[in-house]
Design an enzyme around this catalytic site. Structure first.
Site, PDB file in Angstrom:
ATOM      1  N   GLY A 272      -1.283  -8.332  -8.898  1.00  0.00           N
ATOM      2  CA  GLY A 272      -0.824  -8.407  -7.508  1.00  0.00           C
ATOM      3  C   GLY A 272      -1.899  -7.776  -6.647  1.00  0.00           C
ATOM      4  O   GLY A 272      -2.670  -8.442  -5.962  1.00  0.00           O
ATOM      5  N   ARG A 309       2.924   2.888   1.990  1.00  0.00           N
ATOM      6  CA  ARG A 309       2.289   3.485   0.799  1.00  0.00           C
ATOM      7  C   ARG A 309       1.943   4.964   0.961  1.00  0.00           C
ATOM      8  O   ARG A 309       2.165   5.746   0.037  1.00  0.00           O
ATOM      9  CB  ARG A 309       1.055   2.670   0.380  1.00  0.00           C
ATOM     10  CG  ARG A 309       1.397   1.215   0.033  1.00  0.00           C
ATOM     11  CD  ARG A 309       0.249   0.478  -0.638  1.00  0.00           C
ATOM     12  NE  ARG A 309       0.075   0.929  -1.999  1.00  0.00           N
ATOM     13  CZ  ARG A 309      -0.893   1.717  -2.414  1.00  0.00           C
ATOM     14  NH1 ARG A 309      -1.807   2.143  -1.564  1.00  0.00           N
ATOM     15  NH2 ARG A 309      -0.950   2.095  -3.661  1.00  0.00           N
ATOM     16  N   TYR A 313       3.835   7.218  -1.709  1.00  0.00           N
ATOM     17  CA  TYR A 313       3.066   7.683  -2.879  1.00  0.00           C
ATOM     18  C   TYR A 313       1.972   8.683  -2.523  1.00  0.00           C
ATOM     19  O   TYR A 313       1.174   9.042  -3.388  1.00  0.00           O
ATOM     20  CB  TYR A 313       2.368   6.494  -3.570  1.00  0.00           C
ATOM     21  CG  TYR A 313       3.201   5.256  -3.703  1.00  0.00           C
ATOM     22  CD1 TYR A 313       4.310   5.229  -4.552  1.00  0.00           C
ATOM     23  CD2 TYR A 313       2.898   4.106  -2.978  1.00  0.00           C
ATOM     24  CE1 TYR A 313       5.071   4.082  -4.666  1.00  0.00           C
ATOM     25  CE2 TYR A 313       3.655   2.963  -3.096  1.00  0.00           C
ATOM     26  CZ  TYR A 313       4.749   2.957  -3.937  1.00  0.00           C
ATOM     27  OH  TYR A 313       5.498   1.825  -4.045  1.00  0.00           O
ATOM     28  N   CYS A 342      10.008   8.197  14.815  1.00  0.00           N
ATOM     29  CA  CYS A 342      10.648   9.470  15.080  1.00  0.00           C
ATOM     30  C   CYS A 342      10.968  10.130  13.731  1.00  0.00           C
ATOM     31  O   CYS A 342      12.136  10.260  13.356  1.00  0.00           O
ATOM     32  CB  CYS A 342      11.909   9.199  15.889  1.00  0.00           C
ATOM     33  SG  CYS A 342      12.548  10.668  16.603  1.00  0.00           S
ATOM     34  N   TYR A 378       1.175  -4.597  -1.094  1.00  0.00           N
ATOM     35  CA  TYR A 378       2.292  -3.665  -0.851  1.00  0.00           C
ATOM     36  C   TYR A 378       2.200  -3.067   0.553  1.00  0.00           C
ATOM     37  O   TYR A 378       2.523  -1.908   0.768  1.00  0.00           O
ATOM     38  CB  TYR A 378       2.330  -2.582  -1.947  1.00  0.00           C
ATOM     39  CG  TYR A 378       2.317  -3.190  -3.327  1.00  0.00           C
ATOM     40  CD1 TYR A 378       3.429  -3.866  -3.808  1.00  0.00           C
ATOM     41  CD2 TYR A 378       1.176  -3.144  -4.134  1.00  0.00           C
ATOM     42  CE1 TYR A 378       3.415  -4.466  -5.064  1.00  0.00           C
ATOM     43  CE2 TYR A 378       1.151  -3.745  -5.389  1.00  0.00           C
ATOM     44  CZ  TYR A 378       2.279  -4.401  -5.835  1.00  0.00           C
ATOM     45  OH  TYR A 378       2.259  -5.004  -7.068  1.00  0.00           O
TER      46      TYR A 378
HETATM   47  N1  LLP Z   1       3.821  -7.605 -13.068  1.00  0.00           N
HETATM   48  C1  LLP Z   1       4.933  -6.856 -13.044  1.00  0.00           C
HETATM   49  C2  LLP Z   1       6.009  -7.129 -13.990  1.00  0.00           C
HETATM   50  C3  LLP Z   1       5.063  -5.813 -12.104  1.00  0.00           C
HETATM   51  O1  LLP Z   1       6.156  -5.063 -12.090  1.00  0.00           O
HETATM   52  C4  LLP Z   1       4.015  -5.590 -11.173  1.00  0.00           C
HETATM   53  C5  LLP Z   1       4.128  -4.550 -10.154  1.00  0.00           C
HETATM   54  C6  LLP Z   1       2.866  -6.412 -11.234  1.00  0.00           C
HETATM   55  C7  LLP Z   1       2.804  -7.403 -12.201  1.00  0.00           C
HETATM   56  C8  LLP Z   1       1.720  -6.263 -10.299  1.00  0.00           C
HETATM   57  O2  LLP Z   1       1.138  -5.021 -10.378  1.00  0.00           O
HETATM   58  P1  LLP Z   1      -0.244  -4.756  -9.613  1.00  0.00           P
HETATM   59  O3  LLP Z   1      -1.275  -5.656 -10.245  1.00  0.00           O
HETATM   60  O4  LLP Z   1      -0.055  -5.112  -8.194  1.00  0.00           O
HETATM   61  O5  LLP Z   1      -0.525  -3.324  -9.804  1.00  0.00           O
HETATM   62  N2  LLP Z   1       4.432  -0.600  -4.434  1.00  0.00           N
HETATM   63  C9  LLP Z   1       3.470  -0.011  -5.352  1.00  0.00           C
HETATM   64  C10 LLP Z   1       3.211  -0.913  -6.531  1.00  0.00           C
HETATM   65  C11 LLP Z   1       4.463  -1.315  -7.288  1.00  0.00           C
HETATM   66  C12 LLP Z   1       4.183  -2.307  -8.373  1.00  0.00           C
HETATM   67  C13 LLP Z   1       5.421  -2.892  -8.942  1.00  0.00           C
HETATM   68  N3  LLP Z   1       5.176  -3.856  -9.978  1.00  0.00           N
HETATM   69  C14 LLP Z   1       2.175   0.322  -4.603  1.00  0.00           C
HETATM   70  O6  LLP Z   1       2.147   0.149  -3.386  1.00  0.00           O
HETATM   71  O7  LLP Z   1       1.223   0.797  -5.208  1.00  0.00           O
END
Ligand code: LLP
Length: 420
Positions: A272, A309, A313, A342, A378
């Site tokens: 992602g 984010r 985090y 706010c 995200y």
């Molecule tokens: N596949 C599955 C099953 C997942 O749960 C996720 C992310 C991905 C792929 C993609 O992961 P990536 O390549 O984007 O790291 N909101 C958080 C990240 C949460 C990810 C949730 N699952 C952030 O802003 O860092």
């Protein structure tokens, strides 16, 4: 492996279009995406047989169409992500399946859509196997396995281990094989995603677990998925993962399995962040410059309603200044950057735990623009209407031309579903 970029604290343009022009034409706050960066990141992963975009990172229809046109298939984690994929022109059938539903549950709408369109399902719980088997026996499914450990850039993005709700617990694999048999489902693949922010050390453990699990399932396995989690550098101390080594590790696992099963195995990756993070910029206008005791604040018109984010985090995002008058930047000084909400946590320059930290940025005045960078993953998709703030506009730049891919939310649209 791409070069880690040098992050500058001043920026006049994004993908060849002036930041000032973007703000004037589209207003602020606005998310701006550089299509060429997404395409480049797709090309970086060409060694994998299948690239499946985890659309949760950034699911605007125009982005989905762009990745689709670059031979990237898609992952959906909810009913409406399925519907987005369909709206962006993805087919329902194909090899590899153009859309895969990966989740730990079926809500009722998701189950209906998977049945109606015959979508491929990657099951993350024994209950999903049961529920699908009851209504659609005879299907091929894949299983998302939790190998018993995980890793993430934050505890909140670690998706493995027994603290995590994700996937099928590795010790329950045999039980799931029996369950699939009893429900007439065939397990054709395994998937492991242990968290966002993988490194090679954890990866070799994942590969070992994958091998073990696949051998337990046996010859029906045709695909293995490495999940997502590829990191991107949000500052110059961070790096990319060595993609060649990353591929080599997975490829070795694939080859071992091919030898054991005597047939070919397709290797998928499910990024992602890697595809969309660096392509996205949040452009926002400084609306107040405040001295609070020893601290200087730039208060902008984007907040954690637009980019969650940092507050979620303690995530670091590069920030740069674009001067409205285009003048030279002066000597950098310490600044805290906040938004309009706010709520005291509405600070972009904070560390995990909510500790506010200052950032060296050039002097700026009301009306100057800030560009919050590496915000394409995200970012928009985690935004909210908190404080009744409208959702931002989204703009895509292709070959030097900027176009709106999502209008800024209108007040009429915002209240349309409410009743007095
Ligand atoms: N596949 C599955 C099953 C997942 O749960 C996720 C992310 C991905 C792929 C993609 O992961 P990536 O390549 O984007 O790291 N909101 C958080 C990240 C949460 C990810 C949730 N699952 C952030 O802003 O860092």
């Amino acid at each position: 492996m791409p070069q880690v970029p040098t992050f500058s604290t001043s920026r006049q343009e994004i993908a060849g279009v002036s930041v000032k022009q973007l703000a004037t034409q589209f207003g602020t706050p606005t998310y701006v995406y550089d299509a060429a960066t997404i395409v480049q990141r797709i090309q970086d992963l060409a060694a994998f047989d299948v690239i499946r975009y985890a659309q949760k990172a950034c699911s605007n229809l125009a982005i989905l169409k762009l990745v689709r046109e670059n031979n990237v298939v898609v992952d959906a984690v909810s009913a409406w992500e399925i519907r987005r994929a369909l709206a962006a022109g993805y087919e329902v059938h194909g090899d590899p399946p153009p859309i895969v539903y990966t989740a730990d549950i079926f809500d009722r709408e998701a189950l209906e859509l998977c049945i109606e369109h015959g979508l491929h399902v990657n099951c993350g719980s024994p209950d999903m196997i049961r529920q699908l088997g009851e209504v659609a026996p005879g299907r091929e499914i894949t299983l998302r396995i939790n190998p018993g450990f995980g890793h993430g850039h934050s505890q909140k993005t670690n998706t493995g281990g027994q603290q995590s709700k994700h996937g099928i617990w590795h010790e329950q694999l045999n039980e799931c094989l029996l369950l699939a048999d009893a429900n007439g489902l065939q397990i054709t693949g395994l998937h492991m995603h242990i968290g966002s922010g993988t490194d090679l050390h954890h990866l070799s453990q994942v590969c070992d677990s994958m091998e073990k699990a696949a051998l337990e399932v046996g010859r029906s396995i045709k695909t293995i998925s490495a999940g997502g989690g590829l990191p991107v550098p949000y500052n110059s101390e961070q790096t990319y993962v060595d993609l060649e080594k990353y591929f080599e590790l997975w490829d070795a696992t694939r080859k071992t399995l091919e030898k054991s099963f005597d047939h070919s195995i397709s290797l998928e990756i499910e990024p992602g962040r890697y595809l969309s993070a660096e392509a996205g910029y949040l452009v926002t206008e400084i609306r107040a410059v405040k001295q609070m005791g020893d601290n200087l604040f730039y208060v902008a018109d984007a907040g954690f309603n637009n980019l969650a984010r940092p507050i979620m985090y303690g995530a670091y995002h590069p920030i740069s200044v674009a001067r409205k008058d285009g003048q030279e930047m002066g000597q950098e000084h310490d600044v805290i950057v906040g938004g309009p909400l706010c709520e005291s946590g509405d600070i972009f320059t904070q560390e995990e735990g909510g500790f506010v930290s200052a950032r060296k940025l050039p002097p700026a005045a009301v009306g100057d623009l800030l560009v919050i960078e590496c915000a394409g993953a995200y970012g928009y998709c985690m935004s909210s209407n908190y404080n009744s703030k409208p959702l931002a506009a989204e703009v895509m730049i292709e070959e030097g031309k900027a176009r709106v891919i999502r209008r800024r939310q209108t007040f009429e649209g915002f209240i349309a579903d409410e009743m007095i």
